[in-house]
Design an enzyme around this catalytic site. Structure first.
Site, short mmCIF file in Angstrom:
data_model
loop_
_atom_site.label_atom_id
_atom_site.label_comp_id
_atom_site.label_asym_id
_atom_site.label_seq_id
_atom_site.Cartn_x
_atom_site.Cartn_y
_atom_site.Cartn_z
N TYR A 15 -2.45 -9.80 3.79
CA TYR A 15 -3.07 -8.47 3.64
C TYR A 15 -4.35 -8.50 2.82
CZ TYR A 15 1.59 -6.95 5.09
OH TYR A 15 2.76 -6.77 5.78
N HIS A 20 -6.70 -1.83 4.65
CA HIS A 20 -5.68 -1.11 3.88
C HIS A 20 -5.67 -1.56 2.42
CE1 HIS A 20 -2.82 1.95 4.68
NE2 HIS A 20 -1.71 1.23 4.69
N TYR A 64 4.43 -2.51 -2.20
CA TYR A 64 3.84 -2.23 -0.89
C TYR A 64 3.42 -0.76 -0.84
CZ TYR A 64 5.18 -6.85 0.62
OH TYR A 64 5.31 -8.21 0.70
N ASN A 66 3.86 1.90 0.98
CA ASN A 66 4.74 3.05 1.21
C ASN A 66 5.61 3.44 0.02
OD1 ASN A 66 3.59 2.88 3.71
ND2 ASN A 66 5.47 2.34 4.78
N ASP A 91 -7.80 3.60 1.09
CA ASP A 91 -8.56 3.62 2.35
C ASP A 91 -8.39 4.98 3.02
OD1 ASP A 91 -5.77 2.71 2.76
OD2 ASP A 91 -6.31 2.68 4.87
N ASN A 112 0.52 7.03 3.88
CA ASN A 112 1.86 6.85 3.32
C ASN A 112 1.88 6.54 1.83
OD1 ASN A 112 3.16 7.44 5.73
ND2 ASN A 112 3.07 5.32 6.43
#
Length: 187
Positions: A15, A20, A64, A66, A91, A112
């Site tokens: 990632y 993101h 993470y 969420n 973002d 989220n």
């Protein structure tokens, strides 16, 4: 006076340079600029920087995207920082690439990470700095788009956009939300 910079992203090398993770990239830039190093702590990688008499606690959640609210609540509480002194960096698909938008409250806008922070804190009244990543993807491919790296064309001026976002955060801590919004949101 202390400020909390909640830089949203996902941990892991897969990632690292994705759209993101722009929040992490901005936090990394601020840390590097101030010779600070992140340490793994509860729910996040954390470091502190000083700027014009202010202390900024930079947080990159390990929960993470969420579940970002866990880290937000923990560091607001443990560092005794009022939510008015927190800015979330994230973002935003609804903004053109590189465009910044600072707000003091508002909806999660389908994000989220913001949604979980709002659910966890029980309010939408906290500052958020949205970094435009554009919405240049086919219908139904949003997840693939935000979890992919910036394009070669976008990378040309990515460092400049990250620097502007970092400057907006420092401005938030020194001259406040309203005055910073007047500068950031008119660009």
């Amino acid at each position: 006076m202390k400020f909390l910079v909640m830089a949203l992203g996902n941990i892991g090398p897969e990632y690292a340079d994705t759209r993101h993770n722009i929040g992490f990239m901005v936090a990394d830039y601020l840390a590097a600029k101030h010779d600070a190093r992140f340490e793994l702590k509860r729910h996040a990688f954390v470091t502190e920087i000083k700027h014009k008499g202010k202390t900024l606690v930079l947080v990159k959640p390990t929960t993470y995207m969420n579940l970002s609210g866990k880290a937000a609540l923990h560091y607001l509480t443990s560092e005794k920082i009022p939510k008015e002194n927190m800015v979330v960096v994230t973002d935003d698909l609804a903004l053109p690439y590189g465009k910044l938008r600072l707000k003091g409250k508002g909806s999660a806008g389908g994000h989220n990470g913001l949604k979980h922070i709002q659910e966890t804190l029980g309010t939408d009244e906290y500052a958020r700095l949205r970094f435009g990543v554009d919405a240049n993807f086919p219908k139904g491919r949003q997840v693939d788009y935000v979890l992919n790296p910036f394009s070669a064309d976008e990378k040309i001026d990515l460092a400049l956009h990250i620097e502007k976002a970092a400057d907006a955060i420092l401005s938030f801590a020194t001259i406040g939300l309203e005055r910073t919004m007047n500068v950031v949101n008119t660009r």
